[in-house]
Motif scaffolding. Structure first.
Motif, PDB file in Angstrom:
ATOM      1  N   PHE A 129       7.078   1.368   3.451  1.00  0.00           N
ATOM      2  CA  PHE A 129       7.744   1.261   2.153  1.00  0.00           C
ATOM      3  C   PHE A 129       8.776   0.135   2.134  1.00  0.00           C
ATOM      4  O   PHE A 129       9.575   0.029   1.239  1.00  0.00           O
ATOM      5  CB  PHE A 129       8.392   2.595   1.768  1.00  0.00           C
ATOM      6  CG  PHE A 129       7.364   3.667   1.535  1.00  0.00           C
ATOM      7  CD1 PHE A 129       6.508   3.580   0.447  1.00  0.00           C
ATOM      8  CD2 PHE A 129       7.223   4.740   2.415  1.00  0.00           C
ATOM      9  CE1 PHE A 129       5.539   4.548   0.236  1.00  0.00           C
ATOM     10  CE2 PHE A 129       6.253   5.695   2.199  1.00  0.00           C
ATOM     11  CZ  PHE A 129       5.401   5.604   1.111  1.00  0.00           C
ATOM     12  N   PHE A 139       4.037  -7.363  -7.023  1.00  0.00           N
ATOM     13  CA  PHE A 139       5.016  -6.441  -7.597  1.00  0.00           C
ATOM     14  C   PHE A 139       4.434  -5.051  -7.793  1.00  0.00           C
ATOM     15  O   PHE A 139       5.108  -4.153  -8.252  1.00  0.00           O
ATOM     16  CB  PHE A 139       5.520  -6.991  -8.935  1.00  0.00           C
ATOM     17  CG  PHE A 139       6.183  -8.328  -8.792  1.00  0.00           C
ATOM     18  CD1 PHE A 139       7.406  -8.434  -8.154  1.00  0.00           C
ATOM     19  CD2 PHE A 139       5.565  -9.473  -9.253  1.00  0.00           C
ATOM     20  CE1 PHE A 139       8.012  -9.665  -8.011  1.00  0.00           C
ATOM     21  CE2 PHE A 139       6.171 -10.709  -9.112  1.00  0.00           C
ATOM     22  CZ  PHE A 139       7.392 -10.802  -8.482  1.00  0.00           C
ATOM     23  N   LYS A 140       3.157  -4.907  -7.483  1.00  0.00           N
ATOM     24  CA  LYS A 140       2.519  -3.621  -7.717  1.00  0.00           C
ATOM     25  C   LYS A 140       2.803  -2.628  -6.605  1.00  0.00           C
ATOM     26  O   LYS A 140       2.739  -1.428  -6.802  1.00  0.00           O
ATOM     27  CB  LYS A 140       1.012  -3.817  -7.846  1.00  0.00           C
ATOM     28  CG  LYS A 140       0.646  -4.334  -9.212  1.00  0.00           C
ATOM     29  CD  LYS A 140      -0.782  -4.005  -9.514  1.00  0.00           C
ATOM     30  CE  LYS A 140      -1.028  -4.055 -10.996  1.00  0.00           C
ATOM     31  NZ  LYS A 140      -2.448  -3.831 -11.273  1.00  0.00           N
ATOM     32  N   GLU A 141       3.062  -3.154  -5.431  1.00  0.00           N
ATOM     33  CA  GLU A 141       3.321  -2.254  -4.317  1.00  0.00           C
ATOM     34  C   GLU A 141       4.602  -1.482  -4.570  1.00  0.00           C
ATOM     35  O   GLU A 141       5.601  -2.045  -4.979  1.00  0.00           O
ATOM     36  CB  GLU A 141       3.508  -3.071  -3.035  1.00  0.00           C
ATOM     37  CG  GLU A 141       2.221  -3.523  -2.429  1.00  0.00           C
ATOM     38  CD  GLU A 141       2.483  -4.438  -1.269  1.00  0.00           C
ATOM     39  OE1 GLU A 141       1.962  -4.155  -0.192  1.00  0.00           O
ATOM     40  OE2 GLU A 141       3.218  -5.422  -1.437  1.00  0.00           O
ATOM     41  N   GLY A 142       4.564  -0.191  -4.315  1.00  0.00           N
ATOM     42  CA  GLY A 142       5.781   0.595  -4.445  1.00  0.00           C
ATOM     43  C   GLY A 142       6.587   0.446  -3.174  1.00  0.00           C
ATOM     44  O   GLY A 142       6.222   0.978  -2.133  1.00  0.00           O
ATOM     45  N   LEU A 143       7.681  -0.316  -3.247  1.00  0.00           N
ATOM     46  CA  LEU A 143       8.465  -0.602  -2.049  1.00  0.00           C
ATOM     47  C   LEU A 143       9.902  -0.162  -2.274  1.00  0.00           C
ATOM     48  O   LEU A 143      10.442  -0.307  -3.369  1.00  0.00           O
ATOM     49  CB  LEU A 143       8.441  -2.095  -1.737  1.00  0.00           C
ATOM     50  CG  LEU A 143       7.066  -2.681  -1.407  1.00  0.00           C
ATOM     51  CD1 LEU A 143       7.138  -4.189  -1.379  1.00  0.00           C
ATOM     52  CD2 LEU A 143       6.564  -2.139  -0.083  1.00  0.00           C
ATOM     53  N   GLU A 144      10.516   0.367  -1.220  1.00  0.00           N
ATOM     54  CA  GLU A 144      11.912   0.773  -1.350  1.00  0.00           C
ATOM     55  C   GLU A 144      12.843  -0.379  -1.072  1.00  0.00           C
ATOM     56  O   GLU A 144      13.902  -0.508  -1.654  1.00  0.00           O
ATOM     57  CB  GLU A 144      12.214   1.912  -0.362  1.00  0.00           C
ATOM     58  CG  GLU A 144      11.731   3.246  -0.851  1.00  0.00           C
ATOM     59  CD  GLU A 144      12.257   4.362   0.000  1.00  0.00           C
ATOM     60  OE1 GLU A 144      12.724   5.350  -0.573  1.00  0.00           O
ATOM     61  OE2 GLU A 144      12.222   4.243   1.249  1.00  0.00           O
ATOM     62  N   ARG A 200      13.694  -5.495  -8.351  1.00  0.00           N
ATOM     63  CA  ARG A 200      14.750  -4.530  -8.660  1.00  0.00           C
ATOM     64  C   ARG A 200      14.307  -3.591  -9.771  1.00  0.00           C
ATOM     65  O   ARG A 200      14.535  -2.389  -9.718  1.00  0.00           O
ATOM     66  CB  ARG A 200      16.026  -5.263  -9.090  1.00  0.00           C
ATOM     67  CG  ARG A 200      16.940  -5.601  -7.929  1.00  0.00           C
ATOM     68  CD  ARG A 200      18.275  -6.106  -8.420  1.00  0.00           C
ATOM     69  NE  ARG A 200      19.139  -5.054  -8.945  1.00  0.00           N
ATOM     70  CZ  ARG A 200      19.775  -4.164  -8.186  1.00  0.00           C
ATOM     71  NH1 ARG A 200      19.628  -4.183  -6.884  1.00  0.00           N
ATOM     72  NH2 ARG A 200      20.556  -3.247  -8.737  1.00  0.00           N
ATOM     73  N   GLU A 228      11.446  -2.619 -10.361  1.00  0.00           N
ATOM     74  CA  GLU A 228      10.480  -1.658  -9.836  1.00  0.00           C
ATOM     75  C   GLU A 228      11.167  -0.656  -8.939  1.00  0.00           C
ATOM     76  O   GLU A 228      10.526   0.183  -8.310  1.00  0.00           O
ATOM     77  CB  GLU A 228       9.371  -2.365  -9.046  1.00  0.00           C
ATOM     78  CG  GLU A 228       8.697  -3.512  -9.766  1.00  0.00           C
ATOM     79  CD  GLU A 228       7.775  -3.052 -10.874  1.00  0.00           C
ATOM     80  OE1 GLU A 228       7.970  -1.938 -11.382  1.00  0.00           O
ATOM     81  OE2 GLU A 228       6.873  -3.813 -11.247  1.00  0.00           O
ATOM     82  N   GLY A 229      12.469  -0.754  -8.815  1.00  0.00           N
ATOM     83  CA  GLY A 229      13.212   0.256  -8.075  1.00  0.00           C
ATOM     84  C   GLY A 229      13.537  -0.120  -6.649  1.00  0.00           C
ATOM     85  O   GLY A 229      14.095   0.690  -5.909  1.00  0.00           O
ATOM     86  N   ALA A 230      13.172  -1.329  -6.232  1.00  0.00           N
ATOM     87  CA  ALA A 230      13.390  -1.701  -4.841  1.00  0.00           C
ATOM     88  C   ALA A 230      14.792  -2.285  -4.638  1.00  0.00           C
ATOM     89  O   ALA A 230      15.401  -2.808  -5.565  1.00  0.00           O
ATOM     90  CB  ALA A 230      12.350  -2.704  -4.400  1.00  0.00           C
TER      91      ALA A 230
END
Lengths: 290, 497
Positions: B402, B426-431, B459, B461-463
């Motif tokens: 992640f 940008f599609k990968e869900g990364l922390e 950012r 996307e939540g990373a």
């Protein structure tokens, strides 16, 4: 075929069933499992617009930059939480799939629309396991299939296993056979893969049978018996859907297999409702083969 | 400074310089007359201009051995001015052109020549050759058959005479061509056009005369656009010719001094009744080929020209135009870079496009400045496009799957910014996303903006995003590059390359 089985986990009810079915299929086919969790931004965008709901239509100096910053912060927080949630769901699902047995499980966390992501990845998958409700249906349990799932079914070219709430290892399998190319494919899929080895297969044909059907029916029957399956064959009369649903109930079928028509818009349109009706409310699953 | 020159510059090559000067003077006469006609003025305007410019530039030019005089490229620009406002405005424009060129010299605009690539120079040379050839066509259409025969004979003499033993190498063949054709047409009494038909030849030396020009804003506004165009074209052609002479003689020249020199020469030309001019590729090549190298060759070309024009004008006017046309066709064939046609197949497409579009634009607009501008612009764009390919973005997933580290290497600037963006998923869900740009060069604000965009997208996307080495990467933003001449600073910038 060394591609893994893809399993979509959303964290809602069918998720556990999806894990169980994926584990079952992976063991039967000796394949790995790849768990997919998507963070669909459409749902988030609505939430964001609520939070910054200023309807004056008025822009101040530098508003664009400020707005961007604000939106970035809001979305960052939301998505960070969703990401964490997704990660937890994936972890939980992974543990459930691995529970008994030595399956290889990979986790994938993706942004974007489920359907689009799956289409992009479909060359890496051998089978897709998906719950019949999409994310948006979490609060309204119904007998229908989520429209997102319908979209996925329409756009993929790989075998799809649509599952409902509870897992039940398939023992009695029904093939809805109409002698089409797609249904022949379904027959060959079952015969050539080890998915349902040792189960009882019901080869069902509905409708006033025309003579032209016979050669293919015979071919299907032979293919299945040759591959060592215990076969029941029935030719029924009546409304196709109703007959199939009734047969499924009365015989206690737990996996229905159908050939799906990939390029006919009318068929495609009906696929969703057919899927929901066949699945009904009880346990069990539907395998669509293209 | 502007007059400084060594003894070597002047007298290092005396005998050959004088002979070459004579040949060049002969080659200058037809052109000076022809270009006067293009501009719509009397032949004497072009001839005086050629004399003044050649003599002055011999002293103040930055490129010894280069011939400057009235040119076709300049003449083409003044046609409408002469038509609407007359000769005096042209002379005033010529003086103003000179002033602007001197200014350009002091602003060191000669250094801008480094932006003109080899393919542009080749395209320019080819275009000029084509223009020279096209300028001869009016003399070859709707004329008696005798003209064609004479022209063909002239070309025959020019190309075959050098094979005559002994004499062939001693006497320039264009001179023989002129002599022979003049004798033939005179003795046969042919009814064909001669130099005398082109207008009156001067019978006096040029004299100082201020242009009759009202010095007010209104008239300045009329001449300024012409002067500006003449300045640019004159300097471009002069500096490119200087480059070509540099290559031919394997010596170097002072480009900024050449700018100022062209300016002084044009001012003098304007004050002595001549039109604006600049360096000439064809005549410079003739000069070099005939053995001219020093300043004396340029000076003698100007002086021989004047002597011939003023004292031999009755004979000059007998020269049939066919002889001059033959000489100019020879010049155009000799100027054209035939090798560039062959190498079209070998060179990369982008180079060919630059060369060919320079040619096409010049030939169609009859303005060298447009062609060179298009060529330089295309070359710069192709270059930017090539450099933008030097960009590699590699990525590595962290242990937990992640987190991800992106490593950026190479050049990020306006043209590669889009490509830079495309490297990120940008599609990968990364922390957590780490972007290491310490091995990249961020050349401009577009590059920084592209990085900003990447950070914002992740950012959103939540990373959590961390950027490493931005200071090193953005050191290349050249606005803060007041250190271009400091070798240490360049060293620092090139660190790791």
């Amino acid at each position: 075929m060394t591609h893994p089985i893809f399993a979509c986990v959303n964290g809602f009810d069918p998720s556990e069933a999806v894990c169980d079915y994926a584990a079952w299929a992976a063991r039967s086919l000796s394949l790995d499992v790849r768990l997919i969790h998507t963070l669909d931004h459409q749902t988030i965008d609505t939430a964001t617009s609520k939070m910054t709901g200023d309807l004056t239509g008025n822009l101040n100096l530098g508003e664009r930059d400020e707005l961007l910053e604000e939106l970035v912060e809001v979305e960052h927080e939301q998505n960070r939480l969703l990401l964490r949630r997704g990660k937890i769901i994936l972890e939980k699902s992974k543990r459930r799939v691995e529970k008994d047995g030595s399956l290889n499980v990979e986790k994938t966390l993706l942004h974007g629309r489920l359907q689009q992501n799956l289409v992009e990845l479909q060359n890496e998958m051998s089978l897709l396991v998906i719950g019949r409700f999409g994310q948006s249906h979490q609060n309204q349990k119904s007998t229908s299939v989520g429209h997102k799932v319908e979209g996925v079914i329409r756009s993929l070219e790989k075998p799809i296993l649509v599952v409902s709430e509870n897992f039940q290892a398939p023992k009695k399998i029904m093939i809805a056979f109409d002698a089409s190319d797609a249904s022949m494919k379904a027959v060959h899929y079952l015969a050539s893969t080890g998915l349902v080895t040792g189960s009882e297969i019901h080869l069902i044909t509905v409708g006033p049978l025309a003579a032209t059907l016979h050669p293919r029916l015979e071919e299907a029957r032979k293919t299945l018996t040759d591959s060592g399956h215990k076969l029941h064959q029935a030719i029924l009369d009546g409304d196709v859907l109703e007959t199939l649903v009734n047969y499924r109930k009365s015989e206690g079928i737990d996996l229905t297999v159908m050939g799906a028509f990939s390029h006919h818009w009318l068929r495609n349109l009906l696929m969703g409702s057919m899927t929901s009706q066949i699945l009904g409310q009880g346990p069990g699953a539907l395998l669509l083969v293209r | 400074m502007i007059f400084s020159s060594t003894k070597q510059d002047w007298f290092g090559n005396t005998r050959r310089d004088l002979i070459a000067g004579l040949v060049v003077a002969l080659a200058l006469i037809p052109e000076a007359i022809a270009f006067s006609i293009i501009a719509g003025v009397d032949p004497k305007v072009g001839l005086y201009a050629s004399f003044c410019i050649a003599v002055v530039i011999a002293f103040v030019g930055g490129r010894p051995g280069m011939i400057s005089a009235a040119t076709g490229a300049m003449a083409l620009l003044m046609v409408s001015l002469v038509k609407t406002h007359g000769l005096d405005y042209l002379l005033a424009t010529t003086v103003l052109t000179g002033l602007l060129q001197i200014l350009a010299g002091y602003l060191k605009l000669g250094n801008l020549m480094s932006f003109v690539s080899q393919s542009v120079v080749t395209g320019f040379v080819n275009a000029l050759a084509i223009l020279i050839f096209l300028a001869q066509l009016p003399e070859l259409t709707h004329v008696p058959n005798a003209v064609y025969i004479m022209t063909a004979a002239g070309l025959g003499i020019i190309y075959l005479f050098p094979y005559v033993p002994k004499l062939g190498k001693l006497i320039p063949s264009p001179l023989i061509c002129i002599l022979v054709l003049t004798l033939i047409s005179q003795s046969l009494g042919l009814e064909i056009r001669t130099v005398g038909d082109m207008g009156t030849l001067p019978d006096t030396l040029p004299f100082f005369r201020l242009p009759q020009f009202p010095l007010n804003l209104e008239s300045l506004m009329i001449v300024f656009p012409y002067a500006a165009a003449l300045t640019i074209v004159g300097l471009l052609e002069s500096l490119m010719t200087a480059t070509i002479v540099d290559d031919l003689t394997d010596t170097s020249s002072d480009k900024n001094r050449e700018c100022k020199g062209q300016g002084i020469a044009n001012i003098m030309a304007g004050l002595f009744g001549g039109m604006a001019g600049c360096a000439m590729i064809g005549q410079s090549i003739i000069n070099i080929k005939s053995g001219g190298r020093g300043r004396l060759s340029t000076l003698s070309a100007g002086i021989f020209l004047l002597i011939m024009v003023v004292f031999l004008s009755q004979y000059l006017s007998m020269i049939p135009m066919a002889a001059l046309v033959a000489i100019m066709i020879m010049v155009s064939i000799g100027t054209f870079s035939w090798g560039s046609v062959k190498s079209l197949r070998k060179h990369p497409l982008s180079t060919n496009i630059v060369m060919v579009s320079t040619v096409v634009v010049v030939v169609f607009t009859h303005n060298l400045a447009y062609g060179v501008f298009v060529g330089v612009l295309l070359a710069a764009l192709f270059f930017a496009n090539k450099i933008s390919r030097f960009l590699i973005v590699s990525s590595e997933l962290g242990e937990s799957k992640f987190t991800k580290t992106y490593t950026v290497r190479g050049q990020v600037f306006f043209n590669s910014a889009e490509r830079f963006l495309g490297h990120f998923n940008f599609k990968e869900g990364l922390e957590k996303v780490t972007i290491d740009v310490s091995q990249a060069h961020f050349w401009d604000i577009s590059a920084v903006a592209a990085l900003d965009k990447v950070v914002i997208k992740f950012r959103r996307e939540g990373a959590i995003v961390e950027v490493l080495g931005l200071n090193e990467a953005s050191r290349t933003i050249v606005d803060r590059f007041g250190i271009a001449d400091d070798p240490k600073a360049v060293e620092k910038l090139m660190g790791g390359h």
